[in-house]
Design an enzyme around this catalytic site. Structure first.
Site, PDB file in Angstrom:
ATOM      1  N   LYS A 229      10.328  49.028  62.369  1.00 10.05           N
ATOM      2  CA  LYS A 229      10.772  48.342  61.549  1.00 10.05           C
ATOM      3  C   LYS A 229       8.752  48.684  61.393  1.00 10.05           C
ATOM      4  CE  LYS A 229      14.363  45.546  61.816  1.00 10.05           C
ATOM      5  NZ  LYS A 229      14.569  43.955  61.666  1.00 10.05           N
ATOM      6  N   ARG A 263      19.143  46.266  68.753  1.00 14.58           N
ATOM      7  CA  ARG A 263      19.987  47.356  67.787  1.00 14.58           C
ATOM      8  C   ARG A 263      18.406  48.033  67.353  1.00 14.58           C
ATOM      9  NH1 ARG A 263      19.059  47.018  62.047  1.00 14.58           N
ATOM     10  NH2 ARG A 263      21.121  47.353  61.134  1.00 14.58           N
TER      11      ARG A 263
HETATM   12  C1  7PJ Z   1      18.303  43.946  62.026  1.00 13.97           C
HETATM   13  C2  7PJ Z   1      19.475  43.375  61.281  1.00 13.97           C
HETATM   14  C3  7PJ Z   1      18.047  42.740  63.045  1.00 13.97           C
HETATM   15  C4  7PJ Z   1      20.251  41.926  63.279  1.00 13.97           C
HETATM   16  C5  7PJ Z   1      18.932  44.630  59.132  1.00 13.97           C
HETATM   17  C6  7PJ Z   1      16.317  47.018  59.356  1.00 13.97           C
HETATM   18  C7  7PJ Z   1      16.547  46.416  58.341  1.00 13.97           C
HETATM   19  N1  7PJ Z   1      20.793  42.650  61.927  1.00 13.97           N
HETATM   20  N2  7PJ Z   1      19.767  44.149  60.346  1.00 13.97           N
HETATM   21  N3  7PJ Z   1      18.636  41.775  63.399  1.00 13.97           N
HETATM   22  N4  7PJ Z   1      17.990  44.693  60.909  1.00 13.97           N
HETATM   23  N5  7PJ Z   1      21.016  41.419  64.000  1.00 13.97           N
HETATM   24  O1  7PJ Z   1      17.479  47.911  60.285  1.00 13.97           O
HETATM   25  O2  7PJ Z   1      15.470  47.286  59.909  1.00 13.97           O
HETATM   26  O3  7PJ Z   1      16.784  42.765  63.128  1.00 13.97           O
HETATM   27  S1  7PJ Z   1      18.466  45.641  58.808  1.00 13.97           S
END
Ligand code: 7PJ
Length: 287
Positions: A229, A263
Site C-alpha cells: 500500500k 492480507r
Molecule cells: C483490504 C481489503 C484491506 C480487507 C483491499 C489493496 C486494496 N480487504 N481489500 N482489508 N484492501 N479486509 O489490496 O491494496 O486492507 S483492496
C-alpha cells in the site's frame, strides 16, 4: 493474549480455520485494473496457478476480489463482479479445495459465492450496502468488516476525522458489530479490520497500526491489510514493486499488535515473518 477459546477456530463452510496463531490470506485480484499486479491474473487458469503457488507458500485463505477498491476506481455491477469471480471460485474450490474469501460489498454476490463454496466474506464497506447485512447473515460464513470513510472513488480526498483515528475506527466497528447482531449475524462470526489506506492519510495509517491493539477489547479476530500500500510508498519512496521489505516490517508489527490474519500479495515471505514474530511472542516453537 487474553483470547477466548472460541476465538481460535473459525468455521468457514467446509473448512475450519485455526487462528490460534497468525495466518496469511493471499490476495487474488480478478479485476482488469488492480494496481499492484497490473491485472495479470484475470484469466481463470492464470488465477488458479497463482493461487496454487500462494497455497504452496503457506496461505491459509485465498481472497478473491472482482471489484477494484483502489483509490479512484470506478464501480462495477454485481453481475460484472460475479462474471469475474465465479469461475475462479469454482476452480479454487473444486481443483484446489482452497478456503476462499470473497472481497465484495454486493449482497447478490455474497449469496452466489456462498452457493459456490466460498468460506468467508470480506466487505470493505462493512455490510453497509442495502441488503448486505441480511445476505451475510444468511450465508452462515465468517465476515470481515472493515473501517472506511467515503467510497473508493473519493476516500482519499483529504480524509479528516473529528477524533483520534483509533477512536473513530473503534467507534465505527462497535456500531457495525451492533448492526450485525441486530441483523442476526452473531458476533462470533465477525473479523475486524481497521482498513489501512481506506480514507486515511499516511499519518493516520501509521498511528492506527501503532495503536491497533486497542481493537483487542472486542475479543474478535483482527485482520490487517497493508501489503504494497501507499503508506509504504510514501514512507520509503518506493514504487509498488519495491514494497516487500516495508510490508514485512508492517506485517511483523501487526502481529505484535494483535492481528491474526494478514492480507498480503507476497505470501511466502509474510508467512516466515509472521511465524518468526509469533515464536518470539510465544517464546518458543509451539504455535
Ligand atoms: C483490504 C481489503 C484491506 C480487507 C483491499 C489493496 C486494496 N480487504 N481489500 N482489508 N484492501 N479486509 O489490496 O491494496 O486492507 S483492496
Amino acid at each position: 493474549m487474553s483470547d477466548t477459546p472460541s476465538m481460535n477456530m473459525l468455521h468457514c463452510g467446509r473448512h475450519w480455520l485455526d487462528i490460534s496463531f497468525p495466518r496469511v490470506m493471499g490476495v487474488l485480484n480478478v479485476t482488469p485494473d488492480s494496481f499492484s499486479d497490473g491485472g495479470r491474473h484475470i484469466a481463470v487458469d492464470d488465477a488458479l496457478r497463482h493461487a496454487e503457488r500462494m497455497l504452496a507458500e503457506g496461505a491459509a485463505i485465498i481472497d478473491v476480489g472482482g471489484e477494484s477498491t483502489r483509490p479512484g476506481a470506478s464501480p462495477v455491477s454485481p453481475q460484472q463482479e460475479l462474471d469475474r469471480v465465479a469461475p475462479v471460485i469454482e476452480g479454487l474450490v473444486r481443483e484446489l479445495d482452497a478456503l476462499v474469501s470473497v472481497d465484495t460489498s454486493a449482497p447478490e454476490v455474497m449469496k452466489e459465492v456462498t452457493a459456490l463454496g466460498a468460506g468467508m466474506l470480506n466487505d470493505v464497506r462493512a455490510l453497509r450496502r442495502e441488503g448486505a447485512l441480511q445476505a451475510a447473515a444468511r450465508s452462515g460464513l465468517p465476515v470481515c468488516v472493515m473501517h472506511m470513510i467515503g467510497e473508493p472513488g473519493d476516500m482519499q480526498d483529504a480524509p479528516h476525522y473529528d477524533q483520534e483515528i483509533e477512536s473513530a475506527v473503534e467507534q465505527f466497528l462497535a456500531d457495525r458489530i451492533g448492526a450485525c447482531e441486530a441483523a442476526g449475524l452473531h458476533r462470533e462470526r465477525l473479523i475486524l479490520d481497521p482498513g489501512f489506506g481506506f480514507g486515511k492519510t499516511v499519518e493516520h495509517n501509521l498511528r492506527l497500526l501503532n495503536r491497533m491493539d486497542t481493537l483487542k477489547r472486542f475479543e474478535l479476530p483482527i485482520l490487517a491489510g497493508m501489503s504494497r500500500k501507499s503508506m509504504i510508498g510514501k514512507v520509503l519512496e518506493r514504487p509498488v514493486e519495491e514494497r516487500l521489505s516495508g510490508g514485512l516490517a508492517l506485517a511483523t508489527l501487526a502481529v505484535e499488535r494483535g492481528a491474526r490474519l494478514l492480507r498480503v500479495h507476497d505470501v511466502g515471505p509474510t508467512v516466515d515473518a509472521a511465524n518468526m514474530t509469533w515464536a518470539v511472542l510465544q517464546e518458543g516453537l509451539e504455535p
